[in-house]
Scaffold this motif. Structure first.
Motif, PDB file in Angstrom:
ATOM      1  N   PHE A  62      -4.776  -1.862  16.107  1.00 21.45           N
ATOM      2  CA  PHE A  62      -4.906  -1.375  14.741  1.00 21.45           C
ATOM      3  C   PHE A  62      -3.503  -1.184  14.155  1.00 21.45           C
ATOM      4  CE2 PHE A  62      -8.508   0.265  17.190  1.00 21.45           C
ATOM      5  CZ  PHE A  62      -9.585  -0.192  16.433  1.00 21.45           C
ATOM      6  N   ASP A  63      -3.284  -1.768  12.975  1.00 19.55           N
ATOM      7  CA  ASP A  63      -2.015  -1.614  12.275  1.00 19.55           C
ATOM      8  C   ASP A  63      -2.253  -0.935  10.937  1.00 19.55           C
ATOM      9  OD1 ASP A  63       0.268  -3.140  13.757  1.00 19.55           O
ATOM     10  OD2 ASP A  63      -1.487  -4.463  13.900  1.00 19.55           O
ATOM     11  N   PHE A  64      -1.498   0.137  10.693  1.00 19.49           N
ATOM     12  CA  PHE A  64      -1.619   0.888   9.444  1.00 19.49           C
ATOM     13  C   PHE A  64      -0.255   0.959   8.761  1.00 19.49           C
ATOM     14  CE2 PHE A  64      -4.558   2.684  12.588  1.00 19.49           C
ATOM     15  CZ  PHE A  64      -5.773   2.454  11.970  1.00 19.49           C
ATOM     16  N   THR A  65      -0.286   0.890   7.418  1.00 15.07           N
ATOM     17  CA  THR A  65       0.950   0.956   6.638  1.00 15.07           C
ATOM     18  C   THR A  65       0.861   2.084   5.618  1.00 15.07           C
ATOM     19  OG1 THR A  65       1.410  -1.410   6.881  1.00 15.07           O
ATOM     20  CG2 THR A  65       2.441  -0.286   5.018  1.00 15.07           C
ATOM     21  N   HIS A  66       1.976   2.810   5.478  1.00 12.18           N
ATOM     22  CA  HIS A  66       2.050   3.923   4.524  1.00 12.18           C
ATOM     23  C   HIS A  66       2.966   3.525   3.370  1.00 12.18           C
ATOM     24  CE1 HIS A  66       3.316   8.236   3.449  1.00 12.18           C
ATOM     25  NE2 HIS A  66       2.086   8.047   3.015  1.00 12.18           N
ATOM     26  N   ALA A  67       2.410   3.485   2.175  1.00 14.37           N
ATOM     27  CA  ALA A  67       3.200   3.146   0.986  1.00 14.37           C
ATOM     28  C   ALA A  67       2.575   3.822  -0.219  1.00 14.37           C
ATOM     29  CB  ALA A  67       3.244   1.633   0.775  1.00 14.37           C
ATOM     30  N   ASP A  68       3.409   4.332  -1.104  1.00 15.63           N
ATOM     31  CA  ASP A  68       2.941   5.007  -2.318  1.00 15.63           C
ATOM     32  C   ASP A  68       1.964   6.133  -1.989  1.00 15.63           C
ATOM     33  OD1 ASP A  68       4.444   3.225  -3.873  1.00 15.63           O
ATOM     34  OD2 ASP A  68       2.799   1.772  -3.892  1.00 15.63           O
ATOM     35  N   ASP A  69       2.306   6.900  -0.943  1.00 20.73           N
ATOM     36  CA  ASP A  69       1.507   8.057  -0.519  1.00 20.73           C
ATOM     37  C   ASP A  69       0.098   7.669  -0.091  1.00 20.73           C
ATOM     38  OD1 ASP A  69       3.547   9.905  -0.958  1.00 20.73           O
ATOM     39  OD2 ASP A  69       3.019  10.104  -3.075  1.00 20.73           O
ATOM     40  N   THR A  70      -0.098   6.431   0.303  1.00 16.29           N
ATOM     41  CA  THR A  70      -1.427   5.971   0.715  1.00 16.29           C
ATOM     42  C   THR A  70      -1.326   5.168   2.006  1.00 16.29           C
ATOM     43  OG1 THR A  70      -2.140   5.848  -1.592  1.00 16.29           O
ATOM     44  CG2 THR A  70      -3.479   4.664   0.031  1.00 16.29           C
ATOM     45  N   TRP A  71      -2.267   5.437   2.915  1.00 13.77           N
ATOM     46  CA  TRP A  71      -2.347   4.651   4.148  1.00 13.77           C
ATOM     47  C   TRP A  71      -3.386   3.548   3.969  1.00 13.77           C
ATOM     48  CZ3 TRP A  71       0.600   4.637   8.432  1.00 13.77           C
ATOM     49  CH2 TRP A  71       1.467   5.720   8.639  1.00 13.77           C
ATOM     50  N   THR A  72      -3.049   2.354   4.448  1.00 17.40           N
ATOM     51  CA  THR A  72      -3.976   1.229   4.389  1.00 17.40           C
ATOM     52  C   THR A  72      -4.083   0.579   5.766  1.00 17.40           C
ATOM     53  OG1 THR A  72      -2.184  -0.248   3.699  1.00 17.40           O
ATOM     54  CG2 THR A  72      -3.569   0.713   1.960  1.00 17.40           C
ATOM     55  N   TYR A  73      -5.224  -0.107   5.962  1.00 20.99           N
ATOM     56  CA  TYR A  73      -5.472  -0.840   7.203  1.00 20.99           C
ATOM     57  C   TYR A  73      -5.005  -2.276   6.973  1.00 20.99           C
ATOM     58  CZ  TYR A  73      -8.266  -3.001  10.956  1.00 20.99           C
ATOM     59  OH  TYR A  73      -8.685  -3.716  12.057  1.00 20.99           O
ATOM     60  N   ASP A  74      -3.972  -2.698   7.724  1.00 17.59           N
ATOM     61  CA  ASP A  74      -3.306  -3.971   7.437  1.00 17.59           C
ATOM     62  C   ASP A  74      -4.233  -5.168   7.522  1.00 17.59           C
ATOM     63  OD1 ASP A  74      -1.169  -2.335   7.256  1.00 17.59           O
ATOM     64  OD2 ASP A  74       0.033  -3.267   8.847  1.00 17.59           O
ATOM     65  N   GLU A  75      -5.155  -5.149   8.463  1.00 18.24           N
ATOM     66  CA  GLU A  75      -5.995  -6.334   8.679  1.00 18.24           C
ATOM     67  C   GLU A  75      -6.944  -6.571   7.516  1.00 18.24           C
ATOM     68  OE1 GLU A  75      -9.282  -7.903  11.929  1.00 18.24           O
ATOM     69  OE2 GLU A  75      -7.646  -6.619  12.605  1.00 18.24           O
ATOM     70  N   ASP A  76      -7.346  -5.486   6.805  1.00 19.68           N
ATOM     71  CA  ASP A  76      -8.307  -5.633   5.710  1.00 19.68           C
ATOM     72  C   ASP A  76      -8.027  -4.554   4.676  1.00 19.68           C
ATOM     73  OD1 ASP A  76     -10.444  -5.950   4.028  1.00 19.68           O
ATOM     74  OD2 ASP A  76     -11.979  -5.896   5.581  1.00 19.68           O
ATOM     75  N   SER A  77      -7.384  -4.923   3.608  1.00 20.04           N
ATOM     76  CA  SER A  77      -7.000  -3.947   2.579  1.00 20.04           C
ATOM     77  C   SER A  77      -8.211  -3.365   1.859  1.00 20.04           C
ATOM     78  CB  SER A  77      -6.065  -4.594   1.557  1.00 20.04           C
ATOM     79  OG  SER A  77      -6.707  -5.705   0.922  1.00 20.04           O
ATOM     80  N   LYS A  78      -9.374  -4.050   1.919  1.00 18.27           N
ATOM     81  CA  LYS A  78     -10.582  -3.568   1.257  1.00 18.27           C
ATOM     82  C   LYS A  78     -11.390  -2.615   2.147  1.00 18.27           C
ATOM     83  CE  LYS A  78     -11.195  -7.703  -1.627  1.00 18.27           C
ATOM     84  NZ  LYS A  78     -12.129  -8.816  -1.955  1.00 18.27           N
ATOM     85  N   PHE A  79     -10.985  -2.514   3.401  1.00 21.81           N
ATOM     86  CA  PHE A  79     -11.723  -1.652   4.324  1.00 21.81           C
ATOM     87  C   PHE A  79     -11.708  -0.204   3.819  1.00 21.81           C
ATOM     88  CE2 PHE A  79     -11.662   1.235   8.020  1.00 21.81           C
ATOM     89  CZ  PHE A  79     -12.884   0.910   8.582  1.00 21.81           C
ATOM     90  N   PRO A  80     -12.872   0.462   3.802  1.00 22.57           N
ATOM     91  CA  PRO A  80     -12.928   1.847   3.285  1.00 22.57           C
ATOM     92  C   PRO A  80     -12.337   2.841   4.288  1.00 22.57           C
ATOM     93  CG  PRO A  80     -15.090   1.193   4.112  1.00 22.57           C
ATOM     94  CD  PRO A  80     -14.207  -0.034   4.195  1.00 22.57           C
ATOM     95  N   LEU A  81     -11.019   2.859   4.346  1.00 23.98           N
ATOM     96  CA  LEU A  81     -10.316   3.667   5.344  1.00 23.98           C
ATOM     97  C   LEU A  81     -10.422   5.155   5.022  1.00 23.98           C
ATOM     98  CD1 LEU A  81      -8.394   3.541   7.825  1.00 23.98           C
ATOM     99  CD2 LEU A  81      -6.499   3.581   6.191  1.00 23.98           C
ATOM    100  N   ASN A  82     -10.753   5.927   6.045  1.00 21.87           N
ATOM    101  CA  ASN A  82     -10.746   7.383   5.939  1.00 21.87           C
ATOM    102  C   ASN A  82      -9.316   7.851   6.205  1.00 21.87           C
ATOM    103  OD1 ASN A  82     -10.935  10.146   6.261  1.00 21.87           O
ATOM    104  ND2 ASN A  82     -12.861  10.060   7.388  1.00 21.87           N
ATOM    105  N   GLU A  83      -8.594   8.160   5.133  1.00 21.35           N
ATOM    106  CA  GLU A  83      -7.180   8.473   5.276  1.00 21.35           C
ATOM    107  C   GLU A  83      -6.946   9.688   6.156  1.00 21.35           C
ATOM    108  OE1 GLU A  83      -3.398   8.204   2.497  1.00 21.35           O
ATOM    109  OE2 GLU A  83      -5.264   8.072   1.343  1.00 21.35           O
ATOM    110  N   SER A  84      -7.840  10.658   6.099  1.00 24.17           N
ATOM    111  CA  SER A  84      -7.659  11.861   6.908  1.00 24.17           C
ATOM    112  C   SER A  84      -7.724  11.529   8.395  1.00 24.17           C
ATOM    113  CB  SER A  84      -8.714  12.911   6.556  1.00 24.17           C
ATOM    114  OG  SER A  84     -10.018  12.443   6.859  1.00 24.17           O
ATOM    115  N   ALA A  85      -8.512  10.493   8.748  1.00 23.50           N
ATOM    116  CA  ALA A  85      -8.589  10.085  10.149  1.00 23.50           C
ATOM    117  C   ALA A  85      -7.258   9.490  10.600  1.00 23.50           C
ATOM    118  CB  ALA A  85      -9.720   9.069  10.343  1.00 23.50           C
ATOM    119  N   VAL A  86      -6.608   8.715   9.712  1.00 28.10           N
ATOM    120  CA  VAL A  86      -5.298   8.153  10.047  1.00 28.10           C
ATOM    121  C   VAL A  86      -4.245   9.249  10.110  1.00 28.10           C
ATOM    122  CG1 VAL A  86      -3.519   6.511   9.367  1.00 28.10           C
ATOM    123  CG2 VAL A  86      -5.922   5.964   8.993  1.00 28.10           C
ATOM    124  N   LEU A  87      -4.290  10.182   9.180  1.00 31.28           N
ATOM    125  CA  LEU A  87      -3.336  11.289   9.182  1.00 31.28           C
ATOM    126  C   LEU A  87      -3.450  12.113  10.457  1.00 31.28           C
ATOM    127  CD1 LEU A  87      -3.602  12.460   5.463  1.00 31.28           C
ATOM    128  CD2 LEU A  87      -1.682  11.285   6.548  1.00 31.28           C
TER     129      LEU A  87
END
Length: 488
Positions: A62-87
């Motif tokens: 799993f690869d995650f990127t933090h930009a503009d105060d938002t975490w995203t899942y690199d493999e699928d930018s449309k994936f409904p990521l639960n940011e609190s889970a990444v945090l």
């Protein structure tokens, strides 16, 4: 004398040796305690300085990127990521402490670090990386072994929660759309639409029970209020189990192209808006209006598809939501089980005499009309001249309240064992009872001797009920006895 002197010297030497051994052991023990009690921060970074986080667990990466105060899942930018889970994952690596450091380990395999179970790569905002490799778990101390930045000269013992927090599936970090929280008492209607038709349970002021059940064949019956309450309580704890996909082009794969549609109408109390509050304030005080609430009608439409291969879950989604999930079969099977018999009261004739105008009994060619009247009688209380008293009458003749209740309570408590629409009576009814209220209830119930075990009881609503013969006989004996006593 020489022997005694030699023995004394030997004893002294032995005592010195024991003292040396004690001191060595004590020092070793102190060293161990110091090592066990000491903790060391071996890796630290501010969460705001992390720009990327890679987690490799088994065969999952799993690869995650933090930009503009938002975490995203690199493999699928449309994936409904639960940011609190990444945090939560990020928080785990901001400060890693070791309870013990093993210098120059002989064999990394002993610590599960030759082929790490979990690998974490942290990239900061300057592009610098740090790697944390996690190996075997030491269950005794709830810790696991870690190697930092590929340095195999040191192995650290860190809290095992660091590893367990990094062992997850994609569904664990998906943002789940919530199923509305609905209490059973707030529900006014439930309809289940499937391939066999639509069944509906709904509040109905014209029903003698307050509820009506409409079956898929178009027939309807009054639904027992307690059975309706039991059914609607199934909606109070619905929750998704796992995220499946946001790709709604795959509805057919999950049986959601032709789903079972569950529509729930319910009501909630909400704080009144400014206009409603002002209207209330005009009628009362401003202080009262601050706490005013209004009843708001709501609706939830739940779509259920097919079950998973093992039958443990159903695939489902809310009509207006964008993702497909699984939901435990055990939580929806009670909702899907909508059969007419499930909503019928098991009572044969649960009609309170207090709610009726009269009850007519036809027995052995004789007719007995039971009614009640309220009369004023002298009060035993010196402060009251009279009081009201209810008297029970049979054919306008007063019957003792205890005698009446003895047989009437047996009627209302009687339950049926099963229903059989094909069962037909033979001969005349042993007793026929009509329960009547002007402008309301008008139901006739006939009791027929059926076989060695049952009476067949048929009411004017079309129910054919098999009732324990002993229960009916007990009622008939009590009724006959009361009539004899009345006429004696």
């Amino acid at each position: 004398m020489k022997k005694n002197k030699k023995g004394l010297i030997t004893a002294v030497i032995l005592l010195i040796l024991l003292l040396i051994v004690y001191i060595v052991i004590r020092n070793l023990h102190l060293d161990e305690e110091e090592e066990e009690d000491s903790t060391e921060t071996v890796y630290e970074i501010d969460a705001a300085d992390i720009s990327k986080l890679q987690i490799v667990s088994g065969d999952k990466t799993f690869d995650f990127t933090h930009a503009d105060d938002t975490w995203t899942y690199d493999e699928d930018s449309k994936f409904p990521l639960n940011e609190s889970a990444v945090l939560d994952k990020v928080s785990s690596v901001t400060s890693v402490t070791s309870s013990r450091t093993i210098e120059d380990p002989e064999n990394l395999e002993d610590y599960g670090l030759e082929d790490p179970e979990v690998s974490i790569t942290v990239t900061d905002t300057d592009g610098e990386t740090a790697s944390l490799e996690l190996g075997a778990t030491n269950d005794t101390v709830s810790a696991c072994y870690m190697m930092l930045n590929g340095d195999d000269s040191k192995v650290y013992l860190v809290d095992s929660s660091l590893k367990t927090n990094m062992e997850f599936d994609l569904s664990d970090i998906a943002e789940k759309e919530e199923i509305p929280s609905i209490t059973g008492t707030s529900i006014t209607s439930v309809s289940i639409e499937s391939g066999s038709g639509t069944a509906r349970l709904y509040q109905d002021s014209s029903s003698e029970t307050g509820w009506t059940f409409a079956d898929t064949d178009g027939s309807s019956v009054p639904a027992d209020s307690s059975q309706a309450s039991t059914y609607t309580s199934n909606f109070s704890a619905l929750t998704w189990t796992d995220y499946v996909t946001y790709d709604l082009n795959t509805l057919g794969d999950y049986g959601l192209d032709h789903p079972t549609v569950i529509t729930v109408d319910y009501q909630v109390e909400e704080k009144a808006d400014d206009e409603d509050s002002q209207n209330t304030a005009d009628e009362g005080t401003a202080e009262d209006s601050e706490e005013d609430t209004v009843t708001v009608d709501k609706q939830m439409i739940l779509l259920l598809g097919k079950q998973t291969d093992d039958g443990t879950y159903y695939y489902g989604k809310l009509q207006d939501d964008s993702c497909i999930y699984t939901i435990a079969a055990s939580s929806v099977e009670g909702i899907l089980d909508v059969q007419k018999n499930n909503f019928l009261s098991t009572k044969v004739a649960d009609y309170s005499f207090a709610d009726l105008d009269k009850v007519t009994f036809t027995r052995n060619g004789e007719t007995y009309v039971a009614s009640k009247e309220t009369v004023e009688v002298e009060s035993d209380d010196e402060d009251e001249d009279t009081k009201e008293e209810t008297r029970y009458m049979i054919n306008d003749k007063e019957i003792e309240t205890t005698d009446f209740n003895r047989f009437y309570n047996l009627i209302t408590a009687m339950t049926w064992q099963s229903q059989n629409e094909n069962a037909q009576p033979s001969g005349e009814a042993d007793i026929s009872i009509n329960f009547y209220k002007n402008g309301g209830t008008n139901v006739t119930v006939d009791y027929y001797s059926y076989d060695t075990n049952f009476y067949l009881v048929i009411d004017s609503k079309g129910n054919h009920m098999l009732v324990n013969k002993m229960d009916v006989r007990e009622f008939l004996e009590a009724f006959d006895s009361a009539m004899e006593e009345l006429n004696s």
